[in-house]
Design an enzyme around this catalytic site. Structure first.
Site, PDB file in Angstrom:
ATOM      1  N   TRP A 129       0.739  -1.066   0.013  1.00 47.35           N
ATOM      2  CA  TRP A 129       0.133  -0.126  -0.098  1.00 47.35           C
ATOM      3  C   TRP A 129       0.807   1.218  -0.139  1.00 47.35           C
ATOM      4  O   TRP A 129       1.507   1.697   1.063  1.00 47.35           O
ATOM      5  CB  TRP A 129      -0.915   0.102   1.233  1.00 47.35           C
ATOM      6  CG  TRP A 129      -1.880  -1.171   1.256  1.00 47.35           C
ATOM      7  CD1 TRP A 129      -2.966  -1.416   0.703  1.00 47.35           C
ATOM      8  CD2 TRP A 129      -1.650  -2.151   1.878  1.00 47.35           C
ATOM      9  NE1 TRP A 129      -3.594  -2.498   0.834  1.00 47.35           N
ATOM     10  CE2 TRP A 129      -2.719  -3.297   1.767  1.00 47.35           C
ATOM     11  CE3 TRP A 129      -0.622  -2.908   2.943  1.00 47.35           C
ATOM     12  CZ2 TRP A 129      -2.868  -4.629   2.207  1.00 47.35           C
ATOM     13  CZ3 TRP A 129      -0.719  -4.219   3.665  1.00 47.35           C
ATOM     14  CH2 TRP A 129      -1.692  -5.069   3.099  1.00 47.35           C
TER      15      TRP A 129
ATOM     16  N   HIS B 153      -7.801   1.179   2.003  1.00 46.89           N
ATOM     17  CA  HIS B 153      -8.745   0.228   1.598  1.00 46.89           C
ATOM     18  C   HIS B 153      -9.898   0.298   2.443  1.00 46.89           C
ATOM     19  O   HIS B 153      -9.756   1.046   3.741  1.00 46.89           O
ATOM     20  CB  HIS B 153      -8.141  -1.101   1.869  1.00 46.89           C
ATOM     21  CG  HIS B 153      -7.426  -1.342   2.935  1.00 46.89           C
ATOM     22  ND1 HIS B 153      -6.278  -2.270   3.192  1.00 46.89           N
ATOM     23  CD2 HIS B 153      -7.305  -0.739   4.200  1.00 46.89           C
ATOM     24  CE1 HIS B 153      -5.568  -2.063   4.444  1.00 46.89           C
ATOM     25  NE2 HIS B 153      -6.477  -1.162   4.917  1.00 46.89           N
TER      26      HIS B 153
ATOM     27  N   ARG C 154      -4.505   5.722  -3.038  1.00 48.06           N
ATOM     28  CA  ARG C 154      -3.089   5.187  -3.004  1.00 48.06           C
ATOM     29  C   ARG C 154      -2.272   6.113  -3.780  1.00 48.06           C
ATOM     30  O   ARG C 154      -2.469   6.893  -4.603  1.00 48.06           O
ATOM     31  CB  ARG C 154      -2.880   3.836  -3.787  1.00 48.06           C
ATOM     32  CG  ARG C 154      -3.818   2.891  -3.300  1.00 48.06           C
ATOM     33  CD  ARG C 154      -3.233   1.683  -2.402  1.00 48.06           C
ATOM     34  NE  ARG C 154      -4.152   0.764  -2.132  1.00 48.06           N
ATOM     35  CZ  ARG C 154      -4.763  -0.500  -2.267  1.00 48.06           C
ATOM     36  NH1 ARG C 154      -3.729  -0.969  -3.356  1.00 48.06           N
ATOM     37  NH2 ARG C 154      -5.432  -0.969  -1.703  1.00 48.06           N
TER      38      ARG C 154
ATOM     39  N   GLN D 154     -13.936   0.846  -3.264  1.00 51.99           N
ATOM     40  CA  GLN D 154     -13.550  -0.540  -2.728  1.00 51.99           C
ATOM     41  C   GLN D 154     -15.026  -0.952  -2.220  1.00 51.99           C
ATOM     42  O   GLN D 154     -15.801  -0.030  -1.539  1.00 51.99           O
ATOM     43  CB  GLN D 154     -12.642  -0.863  -1.880  1.00 51.99           C
ATOM     44  CG  GLN D 154     -11.232  -1.486  -2.347  1.00 51.99           C
ATOM     45  CD  GLN D 154     -10.329  -1.945  -1.168  1.00 51.99           C
ATOM     46  OE1 GLN D 154     -10.506  -1.710  -0.126  1.00 51.99           O
ATOM     47  NE2 GLN D 154      -9.184  -2.316  -1.783  1.00 51.99           N
TER      48      GLN D 154
ATOM     49  N   VAL E  15      -5.771 -11.521   7.026  1.00 48.83           N
ATOM     50  CA  VAL E  15      -6.715 -12.629   6.849  1.00 48.83           C
ATOM     51  C   VAL E  15      -5.700 -14.016   6.774  1.00 48.83           C
ATOM     52  O   VAL E  15      -4.495 -13.713   6.473  1.00 48.83           O
ATOM     53  CB  VAL E  15      -7.349 -12.738   5.480  1.00 48.83           C
ATOM     54  CG1 VAL E  15      -8.518 -12.031   5.372  1.00 48.83           C
ATOM     55  CG2 VAL E  15      -6.500 -12.553   4.101  1.00 48.83           C
TER      56      VAL E  15
ATOM     57  N   ALA F 265     -13.403 -11.725   5.169  1.00 44.82           N
ATOM     58  CA  ALA F 265     -13.469 -10.723   4.690  1.00 44.82           C
ATOM     59  C   ALA F 265     -13.351 -10.834   2.877  1.00 44.82           C
ATOM     60  O   ALA F 265     -12.462 -11.730   2.543  1.00 44.82           O
ATOM     61  CB  ALA F 265     -12.270  -9.571   4.926  1.00 44.82           C
TER      62      ALA F 265
END
Lengths: 574, 352
Positions: B156, B178, B204, B218, B261, B315
Site C-alpha cells: 500500500w 482500503h 493510493r 472498494q 486474513v 473479509a
C-alpha cells in the site's frame, strides 16, 4: 524474485515439464509476474514468504508441488570450515544486541579481482542482477541461493582491522557505494572501523571500503540486523535493494551459517585463504511448535480432508508432525515447521498450507446459512439512494470528481498560499492536483461544467454526492457527505433552475426548504453579489444556492454562460 | 512600412480603447490576428524588402504584435470587471418558478454498479457501514496485523495527511488505502453474528494514467459468524461473479497474502471475453484476477473483541473499477472521475 530455470534444475528434480510448475505456482503458492524460457519471476511484492527469496527455498517449494526431490542436502554444522580449523579472531564489537543479534565476519586473503566465469555471469543475468567482479559476484550468487545477504569490505581500507556495529552519530555522513553522501540519524545502524563508518548496515556499503581492482583481501560480512530499523533507514534514504528485501522479510541463523560456509568455499576456489573469523551472538534458534486440530482444519477449509492427507501435505513441505489428542478429545498434531518457514506462526498459517496443497480451486462452494443479524440503522444510505434517484429523475446527471481540489480550482477559488493552511493537506501528493482535500463539492462541479462546455456540450446540469473534508476551528478533521448541483445557463433563469432542483429534492425526501438571500461576508468573492441564498431545510442550516461569480467561472475556463450551484450537507436530508 | 506600422498601431489602439464589449473586442482581434487579419498578412510583404530595411522593420513589427495583443487582453479584463461591477444591478425572484428545461438525467455507471452490488448483498442480509476516508494509521494498518515497517506495507503506497495543523498530532493521519479500515470498527460496534458491507472511496500513491488511479472505490464484506469457512468464500465469489459476468462464469480461489486474513485468497473468474479459452485480455490464461478475500486473521478478530476460538470471519472484496471496465469495454480508468458527461450518458443509466 526471479528464478533462473537452469539454476533451479541444479537444485531440484524437475521430472515434469517446467510448464507444469509454471501453472501450479499461482494455484498453490504465489502469483508469477513474468515467465520466459530462462526465468520465472515470482510476484513477491509485500508477500510474507521469506523462504521464497532464495533458490533453495524455491527448490523446496517446487519439490513439494511436484512431488519430487531437492538435489542438495542440509549441511552438518560440524563440517563448517571454522569448526574444522582454528582461526585467529577478528576484533568485532556489536554495541547493542538488538541492532544485530547475530554478526559474522571472515577475513579472506590472497584474492585477485577478475571477471567471474561465464556461467556465474549467466546465472546473475537470469536472476536479473548485474555481474560486477568475481569478489562481489560470489556475495550475490550466495545470497540468491541461500537468501542471506553478504557484504565484502576491502580489508586493506579498514583501519586497525577492527569492526564496530553501532548506531550512527548525530549528523554522521557516509558516502555510499553509489557515490552519494548520506546524512544519518542517531537511529541508523552503521558498520564502522576504529575511525569511520564503512557501511550502512544491510542497506549499502561505503565507498571508502569498496572492492576495487587492487583489492587482494576482504572482510566478508554475514549478519542479521534489526529489520524494522533497516527498513526505516532504507525508506528514509530512498534506497531499495535485493539485499534489503531479504533483511526485512527475516533471516535465520542456520541459513546464514550455511551461506557463510558456502561463500568461503567459493572464495577458496578463486585462491582465497581464510585468515580470521568472528561470530557474535547465539547461533541457537528455537523451532516453533504449533498444535493443530483436524476439526479446526476441516471447519476452516470447509471440506473434509482425511488425516492421512493432512500428514502427506505437511510432510511434503518438510513440516514435522507428532500426532496428539487435545483436551476436547479431538485428534490433531503438534507441528514443527521447517526452520526456514518464518511465516508460519499459528494454527491458521498451517491450515493455509494444507488448503493450498489441497488446492483452493478444489474447495466446493457452500451456501451461507440463514442466520439473521440484528438490524442496523441504514437511514443515511437510504437517503443517499433516494436523493440520487430523485435528482436523476428531475433531469440531473450524476458525476464523480476527485476528493481533491485541482490547482485550477484552488486558483479560481482564491486559495492563496497564506489561506491554504485552512485546507487539509496531503504531505506527499503525486502532483499539485492531489495536494489539498476538497472542502466543498460544488467547486469541482464548476470545474467539470467548464470542461464539458469546452468540449462542446451545450446543456449541462449535474450533481455529485460525495464526501468533503474540512479542518474545523478546533483543528480536528470533519469529513461528511455533501450534495452539490451545478447548472449552466442564462443569467435570468440559471439560479431559478437550481432552486427548483433543490425544491424537488426536498419533496422527494419529504422535507421543506426555505431560502434566505445572502450568505454574509466571505473572504473571497466566489458568488454573484445578489444571487446567493442560504438554505434552511426543516429549519436546520443546510448550505446554500448561488450563481458562481463569473470571474471564478472565467478562471475555470468558461465565459459567456452563467453557472449556478447548490451545496447541501447530507445530514439535513436524512 | 515603418509608417504603416505606426498607423496600424495608432488606429487599433484607439479602436481597442473605445470598445465597450467583449464581442467588439473579439471583432477587433479577428481583424488583426485572424486568417486575413492585418497582422497576419503584413509579414507576407517582408520577402520583397531589402535586408537593411528589414533590420528595423522586423523588430518594430514584433513590438506592434505584442502591444496590440496586450492592449486587447487588458481591455478585455477591463470590460469583464465592468460587467462584474454591474452584477449588483441584477436581481432574482425565487418565488416565481420557471418551467425546468426537459432533460434526461443519468446515473453514473460506477454508482449504478455499486447500487446493484449493494442490492445483491442486501438480499442475503448484509447491511451498509461507513468508515472515514481520512483515518489513522492505527485503524488502516496496525489493528489489521500490519505494524509499522512491516514488509507488507509495500502493498500500500500511502498518502499522508499533514498533521502539523491538527490537534491530534500523536496519530499518523492518512488517506485510507482500503475499506478494511472498517473491519475492527464493525466488530467492536456490533454484536455477532455480523454481516456488513463497506463501499466507498480509497486512495493510493499512484501516478494517474489509463491503467492507474490514485482514487478508487472498494467494496468489502465483513462477515463474522460461527463455522464460516473457505467454502463460503467460494460461494460468495460465485454468487457475485455469476450475477455480474454471467451464470456460465467459473470462479476459482488462489493463495494470496494479505496480513489481515489467514488463509488469504485471490479470486479469479473465467475471462468474460474468451470464456476461459485464453485471449489477449486475460493474457492467454483464461482467467482474470477480480478480487481478494480471506478468513479474518485471529489477531484481527481479537482486536475487534471477538474470540477466534468461537467465531470465524470472512473479509471479501472485488476490484470494482476493473470489473466494470471489463463489463463496459472501457480502456481508460480515468473516465470514471473526470466528469465527462458524454461518457456518463453513453455508459450510465437514464432516469427510469
Amino acid at each position: 524474485m526471479r528464478v533462473p530455470i537452469e539454476w533451479l534444475k541444479e537444485l531440484v528434480e524437475l521430472p515434469e515439464s517446467v510448464e507444469r510448475l509454471v501453472s501450479l505456482l499461482p494455484l498453490r503458492t504465489i502469483g508469477t509476474k513474468e515467465v520466459t524460457d530462462r526465468f520465472i519471476e515470482l510476484d513477491m511484492k509485500g508477500y510474507n514468504r521469506a523462504d521464497l527469496l532464495s533458490m533453495r527455498g524455491v527448490a523446496y517449494e517446487t519439490a513439494a508441488l511436484l512431488g519430487s526431490k531437492v538435489l542438495f542436502t542440509e549441511p552438518e554444522e560440524s563440517t563448517y570450515f571454522w569448526v574444522q580449523k582454528e582461526l585467529p579472531r577478528i576484533n568485532v564489537t556489536v554495541s547493542e544486541e538488538t541492532i544485530s543479534p547475530f554478526y559474522c565476519l571472515v577475513k579472506i586473503d590472497g584474492l585477485k579481482v577478475e571477471q567471474s566465469s561465464q556461467e556465474t555471469q549467466q546465472k546473475l543475468a537470469d536472476a536479473g542482477m548485474r555481474a560486477v567482479n568475481n569478489i562481489a559476484d560470489i556475495t550475490n550468487i550466495i545470497m540468491l541461493e541461500y537468501g542471506q545477504p553478504l557484504h565484502a569490505f576491502d580489508a586493506a581500507k579498514i583501519k586497525d582491522e577492527t569492526i564496530i556495529v553501532r548506531r550512527a552519530k548525530k549528523d554522521e555522513v557516509i558516502k555510499t557505494l553509489d557515490g552519494k553522501d548520506r546524512k544519518l540519524s542517531e537511529m541508523d545502524i552503521v558498520i564502522a572501523d576504529s575511525e569511520k563508518a564503512v557501511g550502512l548496515a544491510g542497506v549499502m556499503g561505503g565507498e571508502n571500503t569498496e572492492i576495487t581492482n587492487e583489492t587482494g583481501s576482504i572482510l566478508l560480512e554475514a549478519a542479521i540486523f534489526d529489520p524494522v530499523q533497516l527498513r526505516k533507514t532504507a525508506t528514509g534514504l530512498g534506497i531499495s535493494s535485493e539485499a534489503g528485501k531479504r533483511f526485512y522479510h527475516g533471516l535465520t541463523k542456520k541459513r546464514l551459517l550455511q551461506a557463510l560456509n558456502a561463500a568461503i568455499t567459493e572464495y577458496q576456489k578463486i585462491g582465497g585463504r581464510v585468515n580470521g573469523i568472528a561470530i557474535l551472538g547465539d547461533s541457537l534458534e528455537a523451532l516453533k511448535q504449533i498444535p493443530i486440530s483436524l476439526n479446526k482444519i476441516v471447519s476452516l477449509i470447509g471440506t473434509p480432508i482425511p488425516a492421512a492427507q493432512v500428514e502427506e501435505y505437511l510432510q511434503k513441505l518438510h513440516f514435522n508432525l507428532l500426532p496428539q489428542t487435545d483436551a476436547q478429545g479431538s485428534s490433531g498434531w503438534m507441528v514443527t515447521p521447517p526452520y526456514y518457514r518464518l511465516d508460519i506462526e499459528i494454527e491458521e498459517d498451517v491450515i493455509e498450507e494444507i488448503a493450498r496443497m489441497y488446492g483452493y480451486e478444489n474447495i466446493p462452494a457452500q451456501p451461507l446459512i440463514d442466520n439473521p443479524v440484528a438490524k442496523v440503522e441504514q437511514s443515511k444510505y437510504e437517503t443517499i439512494k433516494k436523493a440520487k434517484d430523485g435528482l436523476v429523475k428531475a433531469g440531473l446527471t450524476e458525476v464523480q470528481t476527485y476528493s481533491f481540489y485541482s490547482s485550477n480550482v484552488l486558483n479560481a477559488l482564491g486559495w492563496t498560499e497564506d489561506r491554504k493552511s485552512l485546507l487539509l493537506k496531503v504531505v506527499n501528493p503525486m502532483s499539485a492536483e492531489t495536494e489539498f482535500m476538497r472542502q466543498t463539492v460544488w467547486a469541482n462541479l464548476a470545474e467539470v461544467t467548464a470542461q464539458n462546455a469546452k468540449k462542446g456540450i451545450k446543456d449541462i446540469a449535474v450533481f455529485e454526492l460525495g464526501k468533503v473534508y474540512q479542518l474545523t476551528q478546533d483543528l480536528t478533521i470533519n469529513e461528511y457527505y455533501s450534495l452539490a448541483i451545478a447548472v449552466m445557463g442564462e443569467p435570468e433563469t440559471v439560479l431559478k433552475q437550481v432552486h427548483q432542483y433543490v425544491v424537488k429534492l426536498c419533496e422527494a425526501l419529504g422535507k421543506k426548504a426555505i431560502f434566505n438571500q445572502g450568505f454574509g461576508t466571505l473572504p473571497v468573492e466566489l458568488y454573484h453579489p445578489i444571487k446567493q441564498f442560504s438554505v434552511l431545510i426543516n429549519d436546520k442550516p443546510a448550505g446554500g444556492i448561488a450563481e458562481v461569480h463569473p470571474r471564478v467561472m472565467f478562471t475555470l475556463g468558461l465565459e459567456g454562460k452563467r453557472v449556478a450551484v447548490a451545496e447541501i450537507p447530507l445530514s439535513v436530508l436524512i | 512600412m515603418n509608417e504603416q506600422i505606426s498607423t496600424i498601431k495608432l488606429e487599433y489602439l484607439g479602436k481597442i480603447k473605445a470598445a465597450t464589449s467583449l464581442a467588439e473586442l473579439d471583432q477587433i482581434y479577428l481583424a488583426l490576428f485572424g486568417k486575413a487579419g492585418i497582422i497576419t498578412l503584413l509579414p507576407k510583404e517582408f520577402p520583397k524588402m531589402e535586408k537593411a530595411q528589414l533590420a528595423s522593420i522586423v523588430p518594430a513589427f514584433n513590438q506592434l504584435k505584442i502591444d496590440l495583443n496586450s492592449a486587447v487582453e487588458s481591455k478585455r479584463s477591463e470590460v469583464r470587471e465592468m460587467s462584474y461591477a454591474s452584477l449588483s444591478q441584477e436581481s432574482v425572484d425565487l418565488s416565481t418558478p420557471i418551467t425546468l428545461p426537459l432533460r434526461t438525467g443519468y446515473h453514473h455507471p460506477l454508482m449504478v454498479f455499486e447500487e446493484e452490488i449493494k442490492e445483491l448483498f442486501k438480499k442475503i442480509g448484509f447491511q451498509q457501514f461507513g468508515a472515514p476516508n481520512i483515518d489513522t494509521d492505527y485503524y488502516n494498518f496496525e489493528v489489521l496485523n500490519i505494524p509499522a515497517e512491516h514488509p507488507a506495507r509495500d502493498l500500500w503506497d500511502t498518502l499522508y495527511i499533514d498533521k502539523s495543523g491538527l490537534k491530534e498530532r500523536n496519530e499518523n493521519w492518512i488517506l485510507r488505502t482500503h475499506t478494511s479500515n472498517a473491519q475492527v470498527r464493525i466488530m467492536k460496534q456490533y454484536k455477532t453474528p455480523v454481516r456488513m458491507m463497506v463501499i466507498d472511496r480509497c486512495f493510493r500513491y499512484e501516478n494517474l494514467d489509463a491503467r492507474h488511479e490514485h482514487t478508487f472505490d472498494q467494496f468489502e464484506l465483513v462477515f463474522v459468524d460461527k463455522g464460516l469457512s473457505m467454502a463460503h468464500l467460494q460461494w460468495l465469489s460465485e454468487y457475485f461473479l455469476k450475477h455480474f459476468l454471467g451464470e456460465e462464469t467459473k470462479v476459482r480461489l488462489r493463495p494470496k497474502y494479505y496480513p489481515f486474513v489467514e488463509p488469504g485468497v485471490g479470486i479469479d473468474g473465467t475471462c468474460l471475453f474468451c470464456k476461459g479459452k485464453g485471449c489477449k485480455i486475460c493474457g492467454g490464461i483464461g482467467w482474470l484476477e477480480l478480487g481478494g478475500a480471506g478468513m479474518i486473521h485471529p489477531s484481527v478478530l481479537k482486536n475487534g473483541g471477538i474470540d477466534p476460538k468461537e467465531y470465524s470471519g470472512i473479509a471479501w472484496g472485488p476490484g470494482l473499477e476493473r470489473i466494470l471496465m471489463l463489463k463496459l469495454g472501457v480502456e481508460d480508468l480515468r473516465v470514471f472521475r473526470n466528469g465527462d458527461i458524454k461518457f456518463i450518458q453513453e455508459k450510465g443509466v437514464p432516469a427510469s
